[in-house]
Write an enzyme that holds these catalytic residues in place. Structure first.
Site, PDB file in Angstrom:
ATOM      1  CG  HIS A  20      -1.266   8.955   3.525  1.00 41.03           C
ATOM      2  ND1 HIS A  20      -1.398   7.596   3.685  1.00 41.03           N
ATOM      3  CD2 HIS A  20      -0.985   9.432   4.760  1.00 41.03           C
ATOM      4  CE1 HIS A  20      -1.194   7.267   4.961  1.00 41.03           C
ATOM      5  NE2 HIS A  20      -0.937   8.367   5.633  1.00 41.03           N
ATOM      6  CG  ASN A  38      -5.768   3.134   8.423  1.00 44.25           C
ATOM      7  OD1 ASN A  38      -5.864   2.148   7.691  1.00 44.25           O
ATOM      8  ND2 ASN A  38      -5.259   4.282   8.002  1.00 44.25           N
ATOM      9  CE1 TYR A  94      -0.763   2.504  13.499  1.00 49.57           C
ATOM     10  CE2 TYR A  94      -2.651   3.689  12.639  1.00 49.57           C
ATOM     11  CZ  TYR A  94      -1.410   3.105  12.447  1.00 49.57           C
ATOM     12  OH  TYR A  94      -0.840   3.123  11.200  1.00 49.57           O
ATOM     13  CD  GLU A 118      -5.376   7.458   9.465  1.00 49.30           C
ATOM     14  OE1 GLU A 118      -4.872   8.509   9.921  1.00 49.30           O
ATOM     15  OE2 GLU A 118      -5.084   6.328   9.885  1.00 49.30           O
ATOM     16  NE  ARG A 172      -3.461   2.512   2.458  1.00 54.28           N
ATOM     17  CZ  ARG A 172      -3.473   3.353   3.488  1.00 54.28           C
ATOM     18  NH1 ARG A 172      -2.930   3.003   4.651  1.00 54.28           N
ATOM     19  NH2 ARG A 172      -4.058   4.527   3.389  1.00 54.28           N
ATOM     20  CD  GLU A 231      -2.151   3.837   8.019  1.00 55.36           C
ATOM     21  OE1 GLU A 231      -1.953   4.264   9.176  1.00 55.36           O
ATOM     22  OE2 GLU A 231      -2.277   4.574   7.038  1.00 55.36           O
TER      23      GLU A 231
HETATM   24  C1  FCB Z   1      -1.925   7.024  10.716  1.00 53.51           C
HETATM   25  C2  FCB Z   1      -1.406   7.569   9.397  1.00 53.51           C
HETATM   26  C3  FCB Z   1      -0.045   7.060   9.025  1.00 53.51           C
HETATM   27  C4  FCB Z   1       0.866   6.913  10.215  1.00 53.51           C
HETATM   28  C5  FCB Z   1       0.192   6.189  11.341  1.00 53.51           C
HETATM   29  C6  FCB Z   1       1.046   5.985  12.559  1.00 53.51           C
HETATM   30  O1  FCB Z   1      -2.836   7.922  11.245  1.00 53.51           O
HETATM   31  O2  FCB Z   1      -2.282   7.227   8.359  1.00 53.51           O
HETATM   32  O3  FCB Z   1       0.464   7.916   8.042  1.00 53.51           O
HETATM   33  O4  FCB Z   1       1.368   8.132  10.581  1.00 53.51           O
HETATM   34  O5  FCB Z   1      -0.974   6.856  11.716  1.00 53.51           O
END
Ligand code: FCB
Length: 443
Positions: free
Chosen positions: A125, A296, A298, A170, A82, A352
């Protein structure tokens, strides 16, 4: 832990499931002499915006090292890569294709195709051409039509080389971080700006979907959204309500228009001047069907009610990554299950997932067992959601290699490959080796 494992009967253990690595243009490329300036160049040049006062001028020098980097990607045995396209590299100020820029990506796409690596291309992006920001950027409705033109020209130029197009990465970050709280480029503030930018980003997405489906009907065309699931600090009704409000504000705001053609009801609670400027027909454009949803993930956040505002966000506690984000894999399963319940979703790709860790390179090795542990727990969380009925087709590690982590500069390392920014030498971390091992041992 040094290995990644999943139950052998799991869909994620089969060859059908796509594994990849992800990057973004501004974060890795450098090569700024050959492109127009973007809002991140301008933002980095302002004092106190980037923790280490760095910028994207060189980054990982991928602009010059792309061949080695594709070799590296290929050595990880992944199915897919990607990447994002730098809009200011491929479109001139007068709106034509920039041949040098287009060729840069054509070479990459051809090389990927040769190696049987699927190209997942993201068109935006976060690196808006500065000349468009000078005319208002995402606060200017015209930018949506500029994006459509860019999507049109580039998808024609790329032909059949692309397996999947994502319009935006995002939009929450572009709109909220960039135009509402100002910690990302272009650094504007104000709730009215955040909400206006969000609407224009979503409109740009919908407009681009129309041209992508026309020019590239065989690729999977969709969008990448980020989600930070919200939890109430306890089960008091007012705290649950605060967390729900935050969820609508940060997460549902970007997905509900895509599938339900409207913004969350909390819109009515926002002051009139913060309502997006919705023209007749906009919501139909925004809710244009998509072939896939990129997710995405985290971390999660915890909220409580507070006097004088809609919610209060609490500082993360528990086990944190090096960037201060809580490690809470349960939220990943919860998220996928709840989205699946709320919306009529197309196939999902995890576009992600990953962690910043305080890596140390010793004797040319990075023994990032903490990152392997993060991946293991999060792969299991995705697997759990699949077992419970969510249709996930792929997973991308963020990131292929350490890179420019936006406002954090080069201080936070998310790669499964270590980058020495002085020498530009890349070293596959233990997590990269574990990922490779896991992928190549699938049935
Ligand atoms: C996301 C972004 C990516 C990277 C990660 C840690 O929000 O899409 O570019 O910075 O976080």
């Amino acid at each position: 832990m040094t290995k990644l494992t999943l139950p052998p009967q799991s869909k994620m253990s089969s060859n059908e499931f796509i594994y990849g690595v992800a990057t973004a243009a501004f974060q890795i490329e450098g090569g700024i002499a050959d492109r127009l300036p973007c809002i991140w160049d301008t933002f980095c040049a302002q004092p106190n915006k980037i923790v280490d006062s760095s910028n994207g001028d060189v980054a990982c020098d991928h602009y010059n090292k792309w061949q080695d980097d594709i070799e590296l990607i290929s050595s990880l045995d992944v199915d897919a890569y990607r990447l994002s396209i730098s809009w200011p590299r491929v479109i001139t100020e007068s709106g034509e294709l920039n041949e040098t820029g287009v060729n840069f990506y054509l070479n990459i796409l051809d090389e990927l195709q040769k190696r049987n690596i699927k190209a997942f291309v993201t068109l935006y992006h976060w690196d808006l051409p500065q000349h468009l920001e000078n005319k208002g950027g995402w606060l200017n409705r015209e930018t949506c039509y500029k994006f459509k033109e860019y999507a049109d020209l580039i998808s024609k130029a790329f032909g059949d080389r692309v397996y999947s197009y994502a319009t935006l990465n995002e939009p929450f970050c572009s709109a909220y971080l960039g135009y509402e709280v100002g910690v990302h480029a272009p650094g504007k503030t104000g709730r009215e700006n955040g909400k206006k930018a969000a609407h224009h980003l979503l409109l740009a997405h919908g407009l681009a979907m129309e041209v992508l489906n026309k020019n590239s009907p065989d690729s999977l065309n969709g969008i990448v959204l980020n989600f930070t699931p919200t939890y109430a600090v306890d089960d008091k009704a007012e705290n649950i309500e605060a967390a729900k409000f935050a969820d609508d504000y940060f997460n549902q705001w970007y997905i509900k228009p895509l599938f339900d053609g409207k913004y969350p009801d909390i819109l009515q609670q926002l002051p009139e001047n913060c309502h997006p400027d919705i023209h007749v027909g906009d919501m139909e454009i925004i809710s244009h069907p998509i072939d896939f949803l990129g997710v995405n993930f985290y971390t999660r956040l915890v909220y409580k009610a507070v006097e004088g505002d809609f919610f209060e966000e609490l500082s993360p506690t528990g086990q944190l990554t090096d960037i201060g984000w809580e490690i809470y894999p349960q939220a990943f399963s919860d998220l996928l299950l709840s989205l699946n319940k709320l919306y009529d979703l197309p196939p999902i790709y995890i576009t992600e997932n990953g962690a910043a860790m305080a890596d140390k390179i010793v004797n040319n090795e990075v023994n990032d067992i903490d990152r392997i542990d993060y991946y293991q727990q999060h792969l299991l969380a995705v697997n759990e959601a699949i077992v419970q009925g969510v249709d996930v087709h792929g997973y991308f590690a963020w990131s292929l290699m350490d890179n420019f982590e936006w406002a954090e500069g080069y201080l936070k390392r998310f790669g499964i490959v270590y980058v020495d920014y002085q020498s530009q030498v890349r070293t596959i971390k233990a997590s990269g080796l574990a990922y490779k091992d896991f992928i190549s041992n699938r049935k």
